[in-house]
Design an enzyme around this catalytic site. Structure first.
Site, PDB file in Angstrom:
ATOM      1  N   ASP A   1       0.871  -1.183   0.000  1.00 47.52           N
ATOM      2  CA  ASP A   1       0.000   0.000   0.000  1.00 47.52           C
ATOM      3  C   ASP A   1       0.908   1.232   0.000  1.00 47.52           C
ATOM      4  O   ASP A   1       1.691   1.434   0.927  1.00 47.52           O
ATOM      5  CB  ASP A   1      -0.889  -0.035   1.258  1.00 47.52           C
ATOM      6  CG  ASP A   1      -1.874   1.122   1.299  1.00 47.52           C
ATOM      7  OD1 ASP A   1      -1.761   2.050   0.458  1.00 47.52           O
ATOM      8  OD2 ASP A   1      -2.753   1.100   2.176  1.00 47.52           O
TER       9      ASP A   1
ATOM     10  N   HIS B   1      -0.563  -0.948  -9.959  1.00 46.84           N
ATOM     11  CA  HIS B   1      -1.626   0.034 -10.224  1.00 46.84           C
ATOM     12  C   HIS B   1      -0.936   1.290 -10.736  1.00 46.84           C
ATOM     13  O   HIS B   1      -0.018   1.805 -10.081  1.00 46.84           O
ATOM     14  CB  HIS B   1      -2.350   0.407  -8.926  1.00 46.84           C
ATOM     15  CG  HIS B   1      -3.344  -0.598  -8.458  1.00 46.84           C
ATOM     16  ND1 HIS B   1      -2.996  -1.845  -8.035  1.00 46.84           N
ATOM     17  CD2 HIS B   1      -4.703  -0.522  -8.342  1.00 46.84           C
ATOM     18  CE1 HIS B   1      -4.098  -2.505  -7.665  1.00 46.84           C
ATOM     19  NE2 HIS B   1      -5.136  -1.727  -7.849  1.00 46.84           N
TER      20      HIS B   1
ATOM     21  N   GLU C   1      -4.183   5.700 -12.549  1.00 47.37           N
ATOM     22  CA  GLU C   1      -5.598   5.693 -12.139  1.00 47.37           C
ATOM     23  C   GLU C   1      -6.140   7.119 -12.136  1.00 47.37           C
ATOM     24  O   GLU C   1      -7.345   7.339 -12.157  1.00 47.37           O
ATOM     25  CB  GLU C   1      -5.738   5.111 -10.734  1.00 47.37           C
ATOM     26  CG  GLU C   1      -5.589   3.619 -10.702  1.00 47.37           C
ATOM     27  CD  GLU C   1      -5.725   3.106  -9.290  1.00 47.37           C
ATOM     28  OE1 GLU C   1      -6.829   2.761  -8.875  1.00 47.37           O
ATOM     29  OE2 GLU C   1      -4.693   3.054  -8.579  1.00 47.37           O
TER      30      GLU C   1
ATOM     31  N   ASP D   1     -11.878  -6.152  -9.364  1.00 43.38           N
ATOM     32  CA  ASP D   1     -11.261  -5.206  -8.431  1.00 43.38           C
ATOM     33  C   ASP D   1     -11.774  -5.446  -7.009  1.00 43.38           C
ATOM     34  O   ASP D   1     -11.032  -5.885  -6.144  1.00 43.38           O
ATOM     35  CB  ASP D   1     -11.541  -3.761  -8.886  1.00 43.38           C
ATOM     36  CG  ASP D   1     -10.574  -2.764  -8.270  1.00 43.38           C
ATOM     37  OD1 ASP D   1      -9.660  -3.188  -7.552  1.00 43.38           O
ATOM     38  OD2 ASP D   1     -10.739  -1.546  -8.511  1.00 43.38           O
TER      39      ASP D   1
END
Ligand code: 5GP
Length: 361
Positions: A153, A213, A216, A297
């Site tokens: 994260d 990721h 985005e 997701d």
């Protein structure tokens, strides 16, 4: 006329029975309403608070979140309910069974190892619980092969990221092939992804696969730095191409290296990350025959299913039965497991095609 030449079979029915591959599912975002309620009931809270929590996490509206940031406020609410190893075990087990019921034959779950001082859960005991749930699901003879990516994260520290890679490396060799890689996720507006690049590069050098990721939100420079890492798959990549604020050189790199893009259409719509389904970047990449894989997701908070994603893509981008089957079959090439696993899955898809042809005779 063979099966694929006729289009009478309802697209919904076809997508429901189609064997599928799920490659982008965060465990805590995938928790179903049923599981969440069961976990809440083990808590000593009143009915009013229970209903209020449930309706904050599972929102009824089509556009569930007012803004992209909004969905990041939901994760702590779920984390509060899954704050002990027993809860993590239950969520993982239930999520696996739910995907199996949706004809998902292979899944790569991803989750962030989490410490909870209140309950004594450590990042390691968290991972061990997830692994136990996956191993136990194998014993139940479910028709689904489950693998795991450990998430970093970006809101967390680089130090924890290094620890996550060390644990993933250790488990890649000691989890019967369950742990296959690393995911880089978290709120893209928090921290600088550049700080995590050495960690992700190290993970790659240790033979771990990496799913990252990126793009985005519009942040062309950062996205390009992540693209140049040459991840094994890209999560979302919503604003990667120049028409939406990305860089031409990023697209060129992604195309040259054929980096698969994990497309989560409902998630992007419901988190207000794309304005409407027709403009979803799945169309941009699919029309150029670039590797794409449909994914959920977070089937819980975004209230979707993998079959539903195939139906949505079919209806929006006019995909016929044959194209849908190809799309799901091609996803096998982008999984992080070994060649033997790919071979087994391809055999299952061939059998499925055969069963369709037989049903014609
Ligand atoms: P968990 O890792 O706790 O199983 O799943 C929830 C976590 O996944 C969130 O806290 C967040 O870090 C990450 N996550 C879930 N959905 C998204 C998403 O759409 N984008 C990004 N960047 N991260 C996400």
């Amino acid at each position: 006329m063979d099966y694929f030449s006729r289009s009478q079979e309802n697209i919904e029915t076809f997508c429901l029975k189609l064997p599928k591959i799920e490659l982008h599912a965060h465990i805590n975002s995938s928790v179903s309403e049923k599981t969440f309620r069961e976990l809440l009931r083990t808590r000593n809270i009143g009915n009013t608070q229970l209903t209020s929590l449930e309706s904050s996490v599972f929102r009824p509206n089509e556009k569930i979140f007012a803004s992209f940031d909004d969905c990041f406020d939901i994760f702590p609410l779920i984390h509060d309910v899954t704050n002990k190893t027993e809860a993590i075990y239950k969520v993982t087990s239930d999520v696996i069974s739910e995907f199996e019921s949706d004809q998902v034959k292979y899944i790569e779950l991803r989750t962030t190892p989490r410490e909870e001082l209140l309950t004594g859960m450590t990042r390691r005991s968290y991972v061990d619980s997830v692994l136990s749930a996956i191993k136990d699901s194998k014993k139940k003879n479910l028709d689904i092969d489950v693998r795991l990516l450990l998430s970093i994260d970006r809101k967390s520290t680089v130090e924890i990221a290094w620890e996550t890679v060390a644990v993933a490396s250790e488990l890649a060799a000691a989890s019967d092939g369950i742990v296959v890689g690393i995911d880089f996720s978290g709120n893209p507006k928090i921290n600088d992804a550049k700080d995590f690049i050495p960690v992700l590069a190290h993970a790659k050098s240790r033979g771990l696969k990496i799913a990252v990721h990126l793009a985005e939100i519009v942040n062309a420079q950062e996205s390009h730095q992540l693209v140049e890492l040459c991840p094994d798959r890209i999560g979302h990549g919503t604003y990667l191409h120049p028409e939406v604020g990305g860089l031409h050189k990023s697209v060129e790199f992604v195309k040259k290296h054929k980096i698969p893009i994990e497309c989560c259409i409902s998630s992007n719509l419901r988190s207000a990350s794309v304005p409407n389904v027709e403009d979803h970047h799945f169309g941009y990449w699919y029309q150029q025959s670039h590797p794409v894989v449909l994914a959920t997701d977070g089937k819980g908070i975004f209230q979707c299913s993998l079959s539903g994603e195939y139906i949505l893509a079919a209806k929006t981008f006019q995909l016929n039965h044959d194209e849908l089957l190809q799309l799901s079959k091609n996803s096998i090439d982008y999984i992080f497991a070994d060649e033997e696993t790919k071979k087994k899955l391809k055999f299952q898809w061939t059998e499925f095609s055969r069963s369709l042809s037989k049903s014609e005779q």
